[in-house]
Design a protein around this motif. Sequence first.
Motif, PDB file in Angstrom:
ATOM      1  N   ARG A  16       0.792  -1.223   0.000  1.00 25.48           N
ATOM      2  CA  ARG A  16       0.000   0.000   0.000  1.00 25.48           C
ATOM      3  C   ARG A  16       0.830   1.282   0.000  1.00 25.48           C
ATOM      4  NH1 ARG A  16      -3.998  -2.924  -0.215  1.00 25.48           N
ATOM      5  NH2 ARG A  16      -5.290  -3.814   1.392  1.00 25.48           N
ATOM      6  N   LEU A  17       2.088   1.189   0.433  1.00 26.77           N
ATOM      7  CA  LEU A  17       2.957   2.364   0.518  1.00 26.77           C
ATOM      8  C   LEU A  17       4.222   2.157  -0.289  1.00 26.77           C
ATOM      9  CD1 LEU A  17       2.845   3.104   4.359  1.00 26.77           C
ATOM     10  CD2 LEU A  17       1.576   4.273   2.574  1.00 26.77           C
ATOM     11  N   THR A  18       4.676   3.241  -0.900  1.00 22.04           N
ATOM     12  CA  THR A  18       5.941   3.205  -1.619  1.00 22.04           C
ATOM     13  C   THR A  18       6.561   4.598  -1.566  1.00 22.04           C
ATOM     14  OG1 THR A  18       7.054   2.472  -3.635  1.00 22.04           O
ATOM     15  CG2 THR A  18       5.033   3.762  -3.917  1.00 22.04           C
ATOM     16  N   VAL A  19       7.729   4.718  -2.111  1.00 24.41           N
ATOM     17  CA  VAL A  19       8.387   6.019  -2.236  1.00 24.41           C
ATOM     18  C   VAL A  19       8.496   6.328  -3.721  1.00 24.41           C
ATOM     19  CG1 VAL A  19      10.508   7.313  -1.830  1.00 24.41           C
ATOM     20  CG2 VAL A  19       9.681   5.714  -0.099  1.00 24.41           C
ATOM     21  N   VAL A  20       8.003   7.505  -4.104  1.00 26.65           N
ATOM     22  CA  VAL A  20       8.155   7.934  -5.492  1.00 26.65           C
ATOM     23  C   VAL A  20       9.366   8.853  -5.580  1.00 26.65           C
ATOM     24  CG1 VAL A  20       5.725   7.683  -6.104  1.00 26.65           C
ATOM     25  CG2 VAL A  20       6.539   9.869  -5.246  1.00 26.65           C
ATOM     26  N   THR A  21      10.078   8.753  -6.677  1.00 24.54           N
ATOM     27  CA  THR A  21      11.247   9.597  -6.923  1.00 24.54           C
ATOM     28  C   THR A  21      11.050  10.277  -8.272  1.00 24.54           C
ATOM     29  OG1 THR A  21      12.638   8.094  -5.651  1.00 24.54           O
ATOM     30  CG2 THR A  21      13.766   9.623  -7.130  1.00 24.54           C
ATOM     31  N   TYR A  22      11.323  11.570  -8.302  1.00 25.41           N
ATOM     32  CA  TYR A  22      11.090  12.361  -9.502  1.00 25.41           C
ATOM     33  C   TYR A  22      12.049  13.547  -9.521  1.00 25.41           C
ATOM     34  CZ  TYR A  22       8.744  15.335  -6.166  1.00 25.41           C
ATOM     35  OH  TYR A  22       8.491  16.119  -5.071  1.00 25.41           O
ATOM     36  N   THR A  23      12.149  14.189 -10.660  1.00 26.53           N
ATOM     37  CA  THR A  23      12.972  15.374 -10.818  1.00 26.53           C
ATOM     38  C   THR A  23      12.067  16.597 -10.862  1.00 26.53           C
ATOM     39  OG1 THR A  23      14.613  14.117 -12.048  1.00 26.53           O
ATOM     40  CG2 THR A  23      14.682  16.514 -12.296  1.00 26.53           C
ATOM     41  N   GLY A  24      12.360  17.579 -10.034  1.00 28.04           N
ATOM     42  CA  GLY A  24      11.565  18.803 -10.008  1.00 28.04           C
ATOM     43  C   GLY A  24      11.639  19.520 -11.342  1.00 28.04           C
ATOM     44  N   ARG A  25      10.510  19.938 -11.850  1.00 33.18           N
ATOM     45  CA  ARG A  25      10.479  20.548 -13.187  1.00 33.18           C
ATOM     46  C   ARG A  25      11.163  21.901 -13.226  1.00 33.18           C
ATOM     47  NH1 ARG A  25       4.073  22.135 -13.396  1.00 33.18           N
ATOM     48  NH2 ARG A  25       4.174  23.149 -11.388  1.00 33.18           N
ATOM     49  N   ARG A  26      11.163  22.631 -12.118  1.00 35.21           N
ATOM     50  CA  ARG A  26      11.843  23.937 -12.099  1.00 35.21           C
ATOM     51  C   ARG A  26      13.272  23.836 -11.581  1.00 35.21           C
ATOM     52  NH1 ARG A  26       7.733  28.331  -9.630  1.00 35.21           N
ATOM     53  NH2 ARG A  26       5.857  27.262 -10.280  1.00 35.21           N
ATOM     54  N   SER A  27      13.452  23.096 -10.493  1.00 28.97           N
ATOM     55  CA  SER A  27      14.770  23.049  -9.847  1.00 28.97           C
ATOM     56  C   SER A  27      15.729  22.076 -10.526  1.00 28.97           C
ATOM     57  CB  SER A  27      14.623  22.643  -8.378  1.00 28.97           C
ATOM     58  OG  SER A  27      14.228  21.280  -8.277  1.00 28.97           O
ATOM     59  N   GLY A  28      15.186  21.030 -11.142  1.00 33.71           N
ATOM     60  CA  GLY A  28      16.043  19.998 -11.720  1.00 33.71           C
ATOM     61  C   GLY A  28      16.618  19.059 -10.668  1.00 33.71           C
ATOM     62  N   ARG A  29      16.230  19.256  -9.419  1.00 29.68           N
ATOM     63  CA  ARG A  29      16.709  18.402  -8.326  1.00 29.68           C
ATOM     64  C   ARG A  29      15.860  17.143  -8.223  1.00 29.68           C
ATOM     65  NH1 ARG A  29      16.211  22.188  -3.472  1.00 29.68           N
ATOM     66  NH2 ARG A  29      16.306  20.189  -2.412  1.00 29.68           N
ATOM     67  N   THR A  30      16.464  16.085  -7.675  1.00 28.77           N
ATOM     68  CA  THR A  30      15.758  14.830  -7.464  1.00 28.77           C
ATOM     69  C   THR A  30      15.136  14.827  -6.072  1.00 28.77           C
ATOM     70  OG1 THR A  30      17.268  13.676  -8.936  1.00 28.77           O
ATOM     71  CG2 THR A  30      16.010  12.318  -7.394  1.00 28.77           C
ATOM     72  N   PHE A  31      13.872  14.424  -6.009  1.00 29.02           N
ATOM     73  CA  PHE A  31      13.134  14.365  -4.751  1.00 29.02           C
ATOM     74  C   PHE A  31      12.525  12.979  -4.589  1.00 29.02           C
ATOM     75  CE2 PHE A  31      12.904  18.751  -6.173  1.00 29.02           C
ATOM     76  CZ  PHE A  31      13.251  19.457  -5.029  1.00 29.02           C
ATOM     77  N   SER A  32      12.333  12.568  -3.342  1.00 31.08           N
ATOM     78  CA  SER A  32      11.638  11.319  -3.027  1.00 31.08           C
ATOM     79  C   SER A  32      10.618  11.611  -1.937  1.00 31.08           C
ATOM     80  CB  SER A  32      12.617  10.253  -2.534  1.00 31.08           C
ATOM     81  OG  SER A  32      13.522   9.908  -3.557  1.00 31.08           O
ATOM     82  N   THR A  33       9.440  11.007  -2.069  1.00 32.55           N
ATOM     83  CA  THR A  33       8.400  11.205  -1.071  1.00 32.55           C
ATOM     84  C   THR A  33       7.576   9.927  -0.921  1.00 32.55           C
ATOM     85  OG1 THR A  33       6.652  12.720  -0.339  1.00 32.55           O
ATOM     86  CG2 THR A  33       6.679  12.169  -2.666  1.00 32.55           C
ATOM     87  N   PRO A  34       7.192   9.580   0.312  1.00 35.27           N
ATOM     88  CA  PRO A  34       6.367   8.390   0.508  1.00 35.27           C
ATOM     89  C   PRO A  34       4.914   8.673   0.120  1.00 35.27           C
ATOM     90  CG  PRO A  34       6.820   9.423   2.614  1.00 35.27           C
ATOM     91  CD  PRO A  34       7.591  10.200   1.574  1.00 35.27           C
ATOM     92  N   VAL A  35       4.264   7.680  -0.472  1.00 36.05           N
ATOM     93  CA  VAL A  35       2.865   7.813  -0.882  1.00 36.05           C
ATOM     94  C   VAL A  35       2.130   6.490  -0.692  1.00 36.05           C
ATOM     95  CG1 VAL A  35       3.318   9.627  -2.585  1.00 36.05           C
ATOM     96  CG2 VAL A  35       3.333   7.237  -3.299  1.00 36.05           C
TER      97      VAL A  35
END
Length: 98
Positions: A16-35
């Motif tokens: 039911r839970l995972t961590v998504v990882t993506y690149t910010g469209r403005r910053s270009g930085r990589t982020f991870s967040t649980p969902v």
Amino acid sequence: MTLRSSPRWGRLVSRRLTVVTYTGRRSGRTFSTPVAFRRSGETVTIGVQFPDAKKWWRNFVDEGGPISLQLDGIDRTGHAVATRDEAGRVTVTVRLEG
């Protein structure tokens, strides 16, 4: 996400839970967040709770963008698109890649 790696609770929680990882469209930085998510075949649906208080999903409005998440212990990639309904609820739909 300590619960996901727990021998006792990991299997149940990781369905039911995972961590998504993506690149910010403005910053270009990589982020991870649980969902929390639901999966049906090669489609993953993420209901964003309190969307006005969160910003991560906005990286996927309009045509969407690339995202990665861990499913069944495997890192998967896909294309995510965020939509907001007339009641203000936000859903991010991920179409997994091969």
